[in-house]
Design a protein around this motif. Sequence first.
Motif, PDB file in Angstrom:
ATOM      1  N   SER A  41       1.652 -14.812   3.706  1.00 17.11           N
ATOM      2  CA  SER A  41       0.798 -14.471   5.060  1.00 17.11           C
ATOM      3  C   SER A  41      -0.250 -13.186   4.337  1.00 17.11           C
ATOM      4  O   SER A  41       0.060 -12.405   3.549  1.00 17.11           O
ATOM      5  N   GLU A  42      -1.123 -13.064   5.358  1.00 19.24           N
ATOM      6  CA  GLU A  42      -2.055 -11.649   5.183  1.00 19.24           C
ATOM      7  C   GLU A  42      -1.173 -10.513   5.354  1.00 19.24           C
ATOM      8  O   GLU A  42      -1.112  -9.696   4.521  1.00 19.24           O
ATOM      9  N   GLU A  43      -0.305 -10.698   6.307  1.00 13.48           N
ATOM     10  CA  GLU A  43       0.634  -9.221   6.647  1.00 13.48           C
ATOM     11  C   GLU A  43       1.379  -9.054   5.278  1.00 13.48           C
ATOM     12  O   GLU A  43       1.633  -7.906   4.969  1.00 13.48           O
ATOM     13  N   SER A  44       2.043 -10.162   4.723  1.00 11.26           N
ATOM     14  CA  SER A  44       2.915  -9.608   3.502  1.00 11.26           C
ATOM     15  C   SER A  44       2.234  -9.415   2.343  1.00 11.26           C
ATOM     16  O   SER A  44       2.581  -8.616   1.421  1.00 11.26           O
ATOM     17  N   LEU A  45       0.880 -10.022   2.321  1.00 14.53           N
ATOM     18  CA  LEU A  45       0.165  -9.456   0.908  1.00 14.53           C
ATOM     19  C   LEU A  45      -0.413  -8.236   1.170  1.00 14.53           C
ATOM     20  O   LEU A  45      -0.380  -7.218   0.368  1.00 14.53           O
ATOM     21  N   ILE A  46      -0.562  -7.603   2.301  1.00 14.76           N
ATOM     22  CA  ILE A  46      -0.978  -6.229   2.841  1.00 14.76           C
ATOM     23  C   ILE A  46       0.226  -5.306   2.507  1.00 14.76           C
ATOM     24  O   ILE A  46      -0.089  -4.209   1.774  1.00 14.76           O
ATOM     25  N   ASP A  47       1.320  -5.833   2.928  1.00 17.93           N
ATOM     26  CA  ASP A  47       2.530  -5.149   2.469  1.00 17.93           C
ATOM     27  C   ASP A  47       2.704  -4.873   0.910  1.00 17.93           C
ATOM     28  O   ASP A  47       3.128  -3.674   0.456  1.00 17.93           O
ATOM     29  N   TYR A  48       2.756  -5.924   0.331  1.00 16.00           N
ATOM     30  CA  TYR A  48       2.693  -6.052  -1.260  1.00 16.00           C
ATOM     31  C   TYR A  48       1.610  -5.140  -1.772  1.00 16.00           C
ATOM     32  O   TYR A  48       2.113  -4.264  -2.535  1.00 16.00           O
ATOM     33  N   PHE A  49       0.431  -5.220  -1.274  1.00 15.14           N
ATOM     34  CA  PHE A  49      -0.542  -4.143  -1.648  1.00 15.14           C
ATOM     35  C   PHE A  49      -0.104  -2.713  -1.606  1.00 15.14           C
ATOM     36  O   PHE A  49      -0.280  -1.729  -2.538  1.00 15.14           O
ATOM     37  N   ASN A  50       0.460  -2.381  -0.447  1.00 16.97           N
ATOM     38  CA  ASN A  50       0.756  -1.126  -0.162  1.00 16.97           C
ATOM     39  C   ASN A  50       1.816  -0.645  -0.791  1.00 16.97           C
ATOM     40  O   ASN A  50       1.930   0.837  -1.094  1.00 16.97           O
ATOM     41  N   LYS A  51       2.617  -1.536  -1.362  1.00 13.47           N
ATOM     42  CA  LYS A  51       4.097  -1.025  -2.222  1.00 13.47           C
ATOM     43  C   LYS A  51       3.572  -1.086  -3.854  1.00 13.47           C
ATOM     44  O   LYS A  51       4.290  -0.657  -4.556  1.00 13.47           O
ATOM     45  N   SER A  52       2.445  -1.572  -3.966  1.00 17.36           N
ATOM     46  CA  SER A  52       1.957  -1.560  -5.272  1.00 17.36           C
ATOM     47  C   SER A  52       0.873  -0.475  -5.734  1.00 17.36           C
ATOM     48  O   SER A  52      -0.265  -1.012  -5.951  1.00 17.36           O
ATOM     49  N   GLN A  53       1.177   0.635  -5.611  1.00 16.48           N
ATOM     50  CA  GLN A  53       0.459   1.717  -5.895  1.00 16.48           C
ATOM     51  C   GLN A  53       0.690   2.625  -7.206  1.00 16.48           C
ATOM     52  O   GLN A  53       2.160   2.671  -7.221  1.00 16.48           O
ATOM     53  N   PRO A  54       0.024   3.296  -7.571  1.00 19.35           N
ATOM     54  CA  PRO A  54       0.338   4.260  -8.765  1.00 19.35           C
ATOM     55  C   PRO A  54       1.290   5.262  -8.419  1.00 19.35           C
ATOM     56  O   PRO A  54       1.341   5.672  -6.890  1.00 19.35           O
ATOM     57  N   PRO A  55       2.301   5.697  -9.002  1.00 17.95           N
ATOM     58  CA  PRO A  55       2.217   5.737 -10.701  1.00 17.95           C
ATOM     59  C   PRO A  55       3.216   4.682 -11.098  1.00 17.95           C
ATOM     60  O   PRO A  55       3.138   4.447 -12.429  1.00 17.95           O
ATOM     61  N   ARG A  56       3.863   3.844 -10.230  1.00 18.95           N
ATOM     62  CA  ARG A  56       4.631   2.822 -11.112  1.00 18.95           C
ATOM     63  C   ARG A  56       4.029   1.468 -10.945  1.00 18.95           C
ATOM     64  O   ARG A  56       4.504   0.641 -11.450  1.00 18.95           O
ATOM     65  N   VAL A  57       2.757   1.061 -10.216  1.00 19.88           N
ATOM     66  CA  VAL A  57       2.092  -0.139 -10.146  1.00 19.88           C
ATOM     67  C   VAL A  57       0.743   0.383 -10.500  1.00 19.88           C
ATOM     68  O   VAL A  57       0.065   1.263  -9.517  1.00 19.88           O
ATOM     69  N   TYR A  58       0.033  -0.251 -11.166  1.00 19.99           N
ATOM     70  CA  TYR A  58      -1.436  -0.243 -11.253  1.00 19.99           C
ATOM     71  C   TYR A  58      -1.920  -1.859 -11.204  1.00 19.99           C
ATOM     72  O   TYR A  58      -1.596  -2.598 -11.855  1.00 19.99           O
ATOM     73  N   MET A  59      -2.750  -1.763  -9.996  1.00 12.75           N
ATOM     74  CA  MET A  59      -3.673  -3.444  -9.661  1.00 12.75           C
ATOM     75  C   MET A  59      -4.779  -3.111  -9.608  1.00 12.75           C
ATOM     76  O   MET A  59      -5.417  -2.312  -9.294  1.00 12.75           O
ATOM     77  N   PHE A  60      -5.427  -4.358 -10.453  1.00 11.39           N
ATOM     78  CA  PHE A  60      -7.033  -4.208 -10.680  1.00 11.39           C
ATOM     79  C   PHE A  60      -7.614  -5.450 -10.161  1.00 11.39           C
ATOM     80  O   PHE A  60      -7.043  -6.336 -10.213  1.00 11.39           O
TER      81      PHE A  60
END
Length: 179
Positions: free
Chosen positions: A45-64
């Motif tokens: 869902s849009e909501e779960s992808l937004i949650d995934y995005f919010n949890k995928s932040q530096p310094p433990r995750v770098y998304m490009f």
Amino acid sequence: MNKEVIKGKNVFFKMITLENIYNGWLDWINNAKLTEYLDTAGAISEESLIDYFNKSQPPRVYMFAIYDNNTEEYIGNARLSSINYDKGEAAYGRLIGNSNYHGRGLGTEVLKLLSMFAFNELGLNKIYTGVNSKNLASIKSNLKAGASLERVETKIDAFGKEHAIRTWYCSVWFKLWYQ
């Protein structure tokens, strides 16, 4: 932070933003053909992808977000996750979501650029990924990029099916090889 992070011959990376969800990412992650070999179950869902995005932040995750150099079209995503700075390693993933860009060798270029970012910018020594043995495009791309096969193991996916998973890695020698 929406500037170019790294630029290659055919593509460049920007830090991914919420806007990318609506410019292709949500469609790609819900495309059964594109995600056939990913370990996901059911619609995202849009909501779960937004949650995934919010949890995928530096310094433990770098998304490009990956963009075409010529058209500046958003074509896919690349990710370093599970970053362990003490061990100097991270998991990597990439998805060329725009099917117009499949079969051009861009996955190989993306892995090289991701490796260089991991080694030069983050100071890591190794990046790795697990690849379903049926995902021949990813296996070919890993080989072309210079990744090495570390091990083969059996894994049960999110649908309860058993698969052979090949774990690939790029290490510091990779950094030296491409300088």
